[in-house]
Design an enzyme around this catalytic site. Structure first.
Site, PDB file in Angstrom:
ATOM      1  CB  THR A  50     -20.724 -14.621  12.817  1.00  0.00           C
ATOM      2  OG1 THR A  50     -20.066 -13.570  12.097  1.00  0.00           O
ATOM      3  CG2 THR A  50     -22.207 -14.543  12.583  1.00  0.00           C
ATOM      4  CB  ILE A 110     -21.803  -3.595  12.726  1.00  0.00           C
ATOM      5  CG1 ILE A 110     -20.349  -3.967  12.423  1.00  0.00           C
ATOM      6  CG2 ILE A 110     -22.599  -3.334  11.459  1.00  0.00           C
ATOM      7  CD1 ILE A 110     -19.510  -2.874  11.809  1.00  0.00           C
ATOM      8  NE  ARG A 131       2.040  -4.384 -13.960  1.00  0.00           N
ATOM      9  CZ  ARG A 131       2.798  -3.491 -14.619  1.00  0.00           C
ATOM     10  NH1 ARG A 131       2.349  -2.265 -14.808  1.00  0.00           N
ATOM     11  NH2 ARG A 131       3.983  -3.823 -15.074  1.00  0.00           N
ATOM     12  N   GLY A 164      -5.264  -9.617  13.975  1.00  0.00           N
ATOM     13  CA  GLY A 164      -6.264  -9.737  15.032  1.00  0.00           C
ATOM     14  C   GLY A 164      -7.587  -9.143  14.633  1.00  0.00           C
ATOM     15  CB  CYS A 171     -13.181  -8.517  10.524  1.00  0.00           C
ATOM     16  SG  CYS A 171     -14.124  -7.357  11.496  1.00  0.00           S
ATOM     17  CE  LYS A 218     -17.191  -8.402   6.313  1.00  0.00           C
ATOM     18  NZ  LYS A 218     -16.901  -7.035   6.668  1.00  0.00           N
TER      19      LYS A 218
HETATM   20  N1  SAJ Z   1      -2.621  -5.719   9.713  1.00  0.00           N
HETATM   21  C1  SAJ Z   1      -1.304  -6.083   9.452  1.00  0.00           C
HETATM   22  N2  SAJ Z   1      -0.685  -5.548   8.354  1.00  0.00           N
HETATM   23  C2  SAJ Z   1      -1.327  -4.670   7.517  1.00  0.00           C
HETATM   24  C3  SAJ Z   1      -2.668  -4.326   7.783  1.00  0.00           C
HETATM   25  C4  SAJ Z   1      -3.294  -4.870   8.892  1.00  0.00           C
HETATM   26  O1  SAJ Z   1      -0.691  -6.868  10.172  1.00  0.00           O
HETATM   27  O2  SAJ Z   1      -0.701  -4.221   6.569  1.00  0.00           O
HETATM   28  C5  SAJ Z   1      -3.295  -6.299  10.888  1.00  0.00           C
HETATM   29  C6  SAJ Z   1      -3.838  -5.244  11.861  1.00  0.00           C
HETATM   30  O3  SAJ Z   1      -2.847  -4.814  12.769  1.00  0.00           O
HETATM   31  C7  SAJ Z   1      -4.939  -6.032  12.532  1.00  0.00           C
HETATM   32  C8  SAJ Z   1      -5.484  -6.906  11.392  1.00  0.00           C
HETATM   33  O4  SAJ Z   1      -4.468  -6.951  10.415  1.00  0.00           O
HETATM   34  O5  SAJ Z   1      -4.431  -6.876  13.551  1.00  0.00           O
HETATM   35  C9  SAJ Z   1      -6.762  -6.421  10.760  1.00  0.00           C
HETATM   36  O6  SAJ Z   1      -6.766  -5.005  10.632  1.00  0.00           O
HETATM   37  P1  SAJ Z   1      -7.360  -4.244   9.366  1.00  0.00           P
HETATM   38  O7  SAJ Z   1      -7.203  -2.792   9.586  1.00  0.00           O
HETATM   39  O8  SAJ Z   1      -6.790  -4.805   8.125  1.00  0.00           O
HETATM   40  O9  SAJ Z   1      -8.881  -4.664   9.303  1.00  0.00           O
HETATM   41  P2  SAJ Z   1     -10.094  -4.688  10.367  1.00  0.00           P
HETATM   42  O10 SAJ Z   1     -10.196  -6.094  10.862  1.00  0.00           O
HETATM   43  O11 SAJ Z   1     -10.028  -3.613  11.366  1.00  0.00           O
HETATM   44  O12 SAJ Z   1     -11.303  -4.360   9.387  1.00  0.00           O
HETATM   45  C10 SAJ Z   1     -11.525  -5.197   8.268  1.00  0.00           C
HETATM   46  C11 SAJ Z   1     -11.726  -4.320   7.032  1.00  0.00           C
HETATM   47  N3  SAJ Z   1     -11.715  -5.141   5.838  1.00  0.00           N
HETATM   48  C12 SAJ Z   1     -10.849  -4.921   4.828  1.00  0.00           C
HETATM   49  O13 SAJ Z   1     -10.038  -4.027   4.837  1.00  0.00           O
HETATM   50  C13 SAJ Z   1     -10.958  -5.835   3.640  1.00  0.00           C
HETATM   51  C14 SAJ Z   1     -13.031  -3.567   7.157  1.00  0.00           C
HETATM   52  O14 SAJ Z   1     -13.303  -2.846   5.950  1.00  0.00           O
HETATM   53  C15 SAJ Z   1     -14.180  -4.543   7.430  1.00  0.00           C
HETATM   54  O15 SAJ Z   1     -15.419  -3.862   7.559  1.00  0.00           O
HETATM   55  C16 SAJ Z   1     -13.869  -5.259   8.729  1.00  0.00           C
HETATM   56  O16 SAJ Z   1     -12.657  -6.000   8.534  1.00  0.00           O
HETATM   57  C17 SAJ Z   1     -15.022  -6.187   9.053  1.00  0.00           C
HETATM   58  O17 SAJ Z   1     -15.852  -5.803   9.894  1.00  0.00           O
HETATM   59  O18 SAJ Z   1     -15.134  -7.242   8.438  1.00  0.00           O
END
Ligand code: SAJ
Length: 437
Positions: free
Chosen positions: A85, A14, A255, A266, A269, A215
Site C-alpha cells: 500500500t 511480508i 525516562r 526511508g 513503512c 499499526k
Molecule cells: N531511522 C533513523 N533513526 C533511528 C531509527 C531509524 O533515522 O533512530 C531511519 C532508518 O534509517 C530508516 C527508517 O528510519 O530509514 C525506518 O527504519 P526502522 O528500522 O525504524 O523501521 P522499518 O521501516 O524498517 O520497520 C518499521 C518497524 N516499525 C517500528 O519499529 C514501529 C517494523 O516493526 C514494522 O513492521 C515495519 O516498519 C513495517 O512493516 O511497518
C-alpha cells in the site's frame, strides 16, 4: 477453525515469509502474486528479495510439498492479503494550504477482487497490508460482498498488522505479539486460531479498526521520534555542538530515549504510513504532518553539510556509500540516501554510488559503481549514507591508500572521527559542528 489450505496473496517482504512459515508448520500454502517472473523464481527455489533465512525456508517448504506459487488464487480455508500500500505519486490531497500524500489502495482492491470467485461460507479472510483506518470494513468487506456472502455472518474477516523488522522477519514473525482485529468477535477468534499455528508471542483480539490504528500509531510514533532527533541535529549544528554527544547525555535520563538523527526516514513503512492518518483526518494531524516534513527535508540538511565540507559542490566528485534505506538490508525503496544523491547532482556534483547489498542495482539517474574501490578511487569526498556493518569496519589507513579523497562526511555517526583525522582526512558529521574543529 481447521486450516488445511491457506492462500497468501502478495509474495513480497511480508507475504513470502508468512507463506513459508505456515508451510513449515504443516499447512498447504498457495502463494499468489500477479508477477509471473516472481512466481517462476520462487518455484525454482530462488528468492527475489534479501532476507536472512528466507531462501532456506522457501526451499524447505517446496521440498515438503507444502508450498507452491501461482498467479491466481484457488479455493482455500483462509485468504491472507499482504500486498503493498504505497502512496500515489501523481495525486495529492490539500488542506489549509498544505499538501499531503494519498494512499494507493489499488493492490488491496484487486487482491480482494481476486478472492471473490473463490470465497466460500466459513472461510477466513485476513488483511495484513498497512491501510488507512476503516479499510477492512469500508473497502474490503464491500468488495468481498460481491460473492453474495456477508463478512461476519457468512465468513470471517479480520485485520492483522504485520510488525516485523526487515532483516529479522522470520524470527519476529514468530516471536512478536500479534494483534487481530475482527469485524466481529468471532472473526477475531478465527484469526487468533490461524496465527496461533506459529506465533509464540501474545495474540490479542480486538476490532478491525483498532487493529488498523495500532499499526499506524506504531510507525507514526517512530516517525515523530526520529523527526525530533533530526530537528535536534539541525539545532545542534546551529549552536555549534555535537548532537550525538548531546543525545547520549540526554539519554542518561531514565525516562528519555532519543532516537538517532540521520539522512532521513526511508523504507516502505515509516515514511509512508503516517500519511494514511493525515489523509484520513488532515484537520487533526498537525504534529504528524510536520514530522513527515522534517524527515522528508533531512536530505537537504545533509547536502548543506556536504556543501560546507567541500566549499562548493559544482564539479566535485563524491563517493556515496550506501543507498539502502537502512543498515544491512538490500531495500532501496523510499531511501533518503538516493534523495541525497539526486540533490547533490542537482548542485553540480558528480556522484558515484556504491551499495554493497545490491552491487548490480540500476537506479535511474544514479551512477552506480561496480565495486567499492571504483566508487572511492577518484572521489574528492567519501559520503557515508548508511551504517552498513561493512562500512563501519573499514580501516581508514587502508582507505587512504585507495582514494584521492581528503574529506569525509558521515551522516549516520558510523565512523570515529579521530581515527580518520589521524589518517589525514578532514572529517564532518551531520549535526556535529565540533567534528571538524
Ligand atoms: N531511522 C533513523 N533513526 C533511528 C531509527 C531509524 O533515522 O533512530 C531511519 C532508518 O534509517 C530508516 C527508517 O528510519 O530509514 C525506518 O527504519 P526502522 O528500522 O525504524 O523501521 P522499518 O521501516 O524498517 O520497520 C518499521 C518497524 N516499525 C517500528 O519499529 C514501529 C517494523 O516493526 C514494522 O513492521 C515495519 O516498519 C513495517 O512493516 O511497518
Amino acid at each position: 477453525m481447521k486450516f488445511q489450505k491457506i492462500c497468501v496473496i502478495g509474495l513480497g517482504y511480508i507475504g513470502l515469509p508468512t507463506a513459508t512459515t505456515f508451510a513449515a508448520h504443516g499447512i498447504n500454502v498457495l502463494g499468489v502474486d500477479i508477477n509471473q517472473q516472481i512466481i517462476d523464481i520462487l518455484n525454482r527455489g530462488e528468492i527475489h528479495i534479501h532476507e536472512p533465512g528466507l531462501r532456506d525456508g522457501l526451499n524447505g517448504a517446496i521440498q515438503s510439498g507444502k508450498f507452491k506459487a501461482a498467479t491466481r488464487p484457488e479455493e482455500a480455508d483462509t485468504f491472507i492479503i499482504a500486498v503493498p500500500t504505497p502512496f500515489q505519486n501523481d495525486e495529492f490531497g490539500k488542506y489549509n494550504g498544505t499538501t499531503y500524500k494519498l494512499a494507493d489502495m489499488r493492490a488491496v482492491i484487486s487482491a480482494a477482487e481476486s478472492i471473490v470467485p473463490f470465497l466460500r461460507k466459513g472461510n477466513l479472510v485476513v488483511l495484513e497490508s498497512t491501510s488507512p483506518p476503516r479499510t477492512t470494513i469500508d473497502l474490503v468487506a464491500p468488495i468481498l460482498a460481491r460473492s453474495g456472502l456477508e463478512a461476519g455472518r457468512d465468513f470471517h474477516l479480520a485485520y492483522s498488522p504485520e510488525r516485523v523488522l526487515p532483516g529479522q522477519i522470520l524470527r519476529e514473525l514468530i516471536e512478536n505479539a500479534r494483534v487481530i482485529g475482527g469485524v466481529t468477535p468471532e472473526s477475531a477468534q478465527a484469526g487468533h486460531e490461524l496465527y496461533s499455528i506459529f506465533v509464540k508471542g501474545k495474540i490479542i483480539e480486538t476490532d478491525a479498526t483498532t487493529a488498523e490504528m495500532v499499526k499506524l500509531m506504531e510507525n507514526t510514533y517512530r516517525d515523530v521520534n526520529i523527526a525530533i532527533a533530526n530537528e535536534f541535529s539541525r539545532l545542534s549544528d546551529k549552536f555549534g555542538i555535537d548532537v550525538w554527544e548531546a543525545i547520549s547525555l540526554a539519554n542518561l535520563h531514565p525516562r528519555v530515549k532519543i532516537l538517532n538523527p540521520g539522512p532521513g526516514v526511508g523504507g516502505h513503512c515509516i515514511s509512508v504510513d503516517p500519511w494514511f492518518l493525515v489523509e484520513a483526518a488532515p484537520e487533526l494531524t498537525q504534529l504528524i504532518y510536520h514530522s513527515r516534513q522534517v524527515n522528508d527535508t533531512q536530505p537537504h540538511f545533509v547536502v548543506e553539510t556536504v556543501k560546507r565540507a567541500m566549499g562548493t559542490l559544482n564539479g566535485k566528485r563524491i563517493a556515496a556509500l550506501g543507498l539502502a534505506y537502512k543498515p544491512d538490508v538490500d531495500d532501496l525503496r523510499e531511501s533518503p540516501a538516493t534523495e541525497v544523491v539526486h540533490l547533490l547532482q542537482k548542485e553540480g556534483a558528480q556522484v558515484r554510488a556504491w551499495e554493497p547489498f545490491k552491487p548490480t542495482a540500476q537506479m535511474e539517474g544514479i551512477n552506480m559503481a561496480a565495486t567499492f574501490e571504483e566508487a572511492i578511487s577518484d572521489a574528492d569526498t567519501l559520503l557515508l549514507l548508511v551504517k552498513h556493518k561493512e562500512f563501519a569496519t573499514l580501516d581508514p589507513h587502508e582507505i587512504a591508500g585507495k582514494t584521492n579523497a581528503k574529506v569525509i562526511v558521515d551522516t549516520v555517526n558510523g565512523w570515529d572521527n579521530a581515527v580518520w583525522k589521524n589518517n589525514g582526512f578532514k572529517f564532518f558529521r551531520i549535526g556535529d559542528n565540533k567534528s571538524n574543529s
